[in-house]
Design an enzyme around this catalytic site. Structure first.
Site, mmCIF file in Angstrom:
data_model
loop_
_atom_site.group_PDB
_atom_site.id
_atom_site.type_symbol
_atom_site.label_atom_id
_atom_site.label_comp_id
_atom_site.label_asym_id
_atom_site.label_seq_id
_atom_site.Cartn_x
_atom_site.Cartn_y
_atom_site.Cartn_z
ATOM 1 N N GLU A 39 77.734 -12.302 -21.943
ATOM 2 C CA GLU A 39 76.344 -11.846 -21.840
ATOM 3 C C GLU A 39 75.575 -12.023 -23.137
ATOM 4 O O GLU A 39 74.485 -11.466 -23.304
ATOM 5 C CB GLU A 39 76.306 -10.372 -21.397
ATOM 6 C CG GLU A 39 76.757 -10.159 -19.964
ATOM 7 C CD GLU A 39 76.499 -8.749 -19.466
ATOM 8 O OE1 GLU A 39 75.813 -7.975 -20.169
ATOM 9 O OE2 GLU A 39 76.969 -8.419 -18.371
ATOM 10 N N GLU A 91 75.504 -2.137 -24.498
ATOM 11 C CA GLU A 91 76.602 -2.414 -23.564
ATOM 12 C C GLU A 91 76.265 -3.730 -22.888
ATOM 13 O O GLU A 91 75.822 -3.768 -21.749
ATOM 14 C CB GLU A 91 76.766 -1.270 -22.551
ATOM 15 C CG GLU A 91 78.104 -1.289 -21.822
ATOM 16 C CD GLU A 91 78.033 -2.042 -20.510
ATOM 17 O OE1 GLU A 91 78.059 -3.305 -20.552
ATOM 18 O OE2 GLU A 91 77.957 -1.388 -19.477
#
Length: 556
Positions: free
Chosen positions: A115, A106
């Site tokens: 990210e 995640e």
């Protein structure tokens, strides 16, 4: 961790993916270890304890230490192998006994890619995973929608807004309309509160699809044809993403705006919980159309070029000749955050500062003026109103970019660069040599410092600190603006924000009590612990209600 819909979706998908007793699971970016513990529990449920394995990596050492505490609290320390490393530092045959056949992760931000999702998946597929692994999530799809919004327009079209002000200060003179512009990127923002300020000019459209079970490409380009649904002006593209967590296509999680979740559009995947609560960990994204926006008519066909690199997605509206409507930025252009653009275009804010400076200069012409922060507005204003003054712009964040910008707009604002100097230093570094041993007669600030939009309210009083550092350099009759700061506070009901920050207990069957102090949870804390003070724009906090007056104050 307080997002029950997210946690439930991951748990269901992991239970479905970890079906082989000999499964080897890899969790990249373990966080508190929640997905790793879900995987270990799923492995145990299919009789895989002692046969399969769960490995996890968490590169941020403080978080990794917290992960170990959570694992111990749940009796999982011997069921999950945790490595304080980045995934690209893991090696099969060293940390991992063999390539993993199940990947759980995640590592998603509001834009999806920020990210490092793509390079992480690339390296994992190259070095850490079997061919055709199972993955949770299985797929992610990004969507967009064209909108018209006066609120969003004010956050990117500074030229039109300051033309309406007509106060003689030109941050974006004619012919240089985009010399100050919003950063060309997707800006994370809660758009549900803007629903009444938004007119939808298209149906949602698919932008990119990312298959986690395959090695992703570093960059792609997609030309999208869009049919408009009304007359108006495209001020922005609002985007979001939808996760398909399982390969069967039965478990979804969406960050779509409320008006999309409540619609009955056939082509959009339906989530199990379409009344998903407000959350602050994933927001919608806003891409601003440059300049005054793109005028459109109903049923008009538009072309949109979408592209992505390793970490971001960008858009270009195309004219009928397939040429980009957005121009390239030049070296003298400044890019600012949307909130700063909106403030610089605010007629009332500009009027207040202009009146204050004119009053300060009404009976004197200061020899030396310091602009203590990154305020291009005050640098232009003082220079144009007091031609005989020496204006020193600290510009601790803008530095040379600020100097180049001032030179470009000097003629339009009727001042000479001979009278203005950009230091490019913070207040603590200013010396009498910088002032040529002259005293400061006028000290001004907004106060604004580059990147301060996420500051707590009292941190904006740092002008007070600058004034203190300059004390020995001030003349006896020096004028200081602002001359006073008032910090006000009031009690508020913020149930949505509270819910997202509340203390953690059980998360999908796993004890998370030990994380509350470290992560800064609110409520249900021991008496000696206090809830955190966090910088949030109130209008971005979901439901709000004022519960007291604002008489409480601190004067500075």
């Amino acid at each position: 961790l307080n997002d029950a819909a997210r946690n439930r979706a991951y748990r269901r998908a992991i239970d479905a993916a970890v079906s082989d007793p000999s499964a080897r699971v890899l969790d990249i970016g373990a966080g508190t270890g929640l997905l790793s513990m879900m995987s270990a529990r799923a492995l145990e449920a299919v009789g895989g304890e002692g046969r399969g394995s769960v490995s996890a990596c968490e590169s941020y050492l403080p978080m990794g230490k917290l992960t170990r505490r959570v694992l111990r609290a749940n009796g999982m320390e011997n069921k999950v192998k945790l490595f304080h490393k980045r995934s690209d530092e893991l090696e099969v045959g060293v940390e991992l006994d063999s390539p993993a056949d199940v990947l759980v992760s995640e590592i998603l931000d509001s834009e999806l890619l920020g990210e490092g999702l793509i390079p992480t998946l690339q390296q994992a597929h190259d070095s850490l995973l079997v061919k055709n692994p199972k993955t949770v999530p299985y797929r992610a799809t990004t969507y967009g929608q064209l909108v018209e919004s006066p609120f969003l327009w004010k956050m990117h079209d500074l030229h039109s807004n300051e033309a309406n002000a007509a106060d003689g200060v030109w941050l974006t003179p004619d012919g240089m309309e985009n010399i100050v512009s919003v950063k060309l990127q997707q800006h994370a923002m809660q758009c549900d509160p803007l629903e009444d300020e938004i007119r939808l000019l298209s149906e949602p459209f698919k932008v990119f699809e990312f298959d986690f079970s395959e090695r992703p490409e570093s960059q792609r380009e997609n030309k999208i044809t869009i049919k408009t649904t009304g007359d108006g002006c495209v001020h922005a593209i609002i985007s979001w993403w939808v996760l398909q967590l399982d390969s069967a296509g039965s478990i979804f999680y969406s960050t779509a705006p409320k008006w999309v979740r409540q619609s009955s559009i056939k082509d959009l995947p339906r989530c199990a919980d379409d009344t998903k609560d407000w959350c602050d960990h994933w927001k919608h994204c806003v891409w601003f159309t440059q300049g005054r926006g793109a005028p459109v008519m109903k049923d008009q066909t538009l072309s949109l070029r979408a592209s992505h690199n390793l970490t971001s997605i960008s858009y270009q509206l195309l004219n009928p000749n397939d040429e980009a409507c957005n121009g390239n930025l030049k070296a003298d252009h400044l890019t600012l955050l949307p909130e700063r653009i909106a403030l610089y275009g605010d007629i009332y804010w500009r009027s207040a500062l202009i009146t204050a400076i004119k009053n300060a200069l009404s009976d004197r012409s200061p020899q030396t003026c310091i602009v203590a922060d990154d305020s291009i507005f005050l640098a232009l204003l003082v220079s144009s109103l007091s031609p005989s003054s020496k204006v020193i712009a600290m510009f601790p964040g803008l530095r040379d970019k600020g100097a180049t910008y001032l030179q470009a707009v000097a003629k339009a604002n009727n001042f000479s660069m001979d009278q203005i100097q950009v230091i490019g230093k913070r207040a603590a570094s200013l010396s009498t040599d910088d002032l040529e041993h002259k005293k400061i007669n006028l000290l001004v600030g907004e106060p604004f410092y580059c990147g301060s939009e996420g500051m707590l309210p009292w941190q904006n009083l740092r002008f007070w600190n600058a004034r203190t550092l300059f004390h020995s350099m001030l003349s006896e009759d020096a004028l200081i603006m602002p001359c006073k700061g008032v910090l006000k506070l009031c009690a508020m009901s913020l149930p949505d924000l509270w819910k997202s920050r509340r203390s953690l207990k059980d998360v999908e069957g796993f004890d998370h009590l030990v994380v509350n102090e470290t992560l800064g949870a609110c409520g249900d804390l021991p008496g000696e612990q206090q809830g955190p003070c966090l910088p949030y724009y109130v209008w971005q906090c979901g439901y709000t209600k004022v519960q007291s007056n604002t008489d409480s104050r601190l004067d500075a």
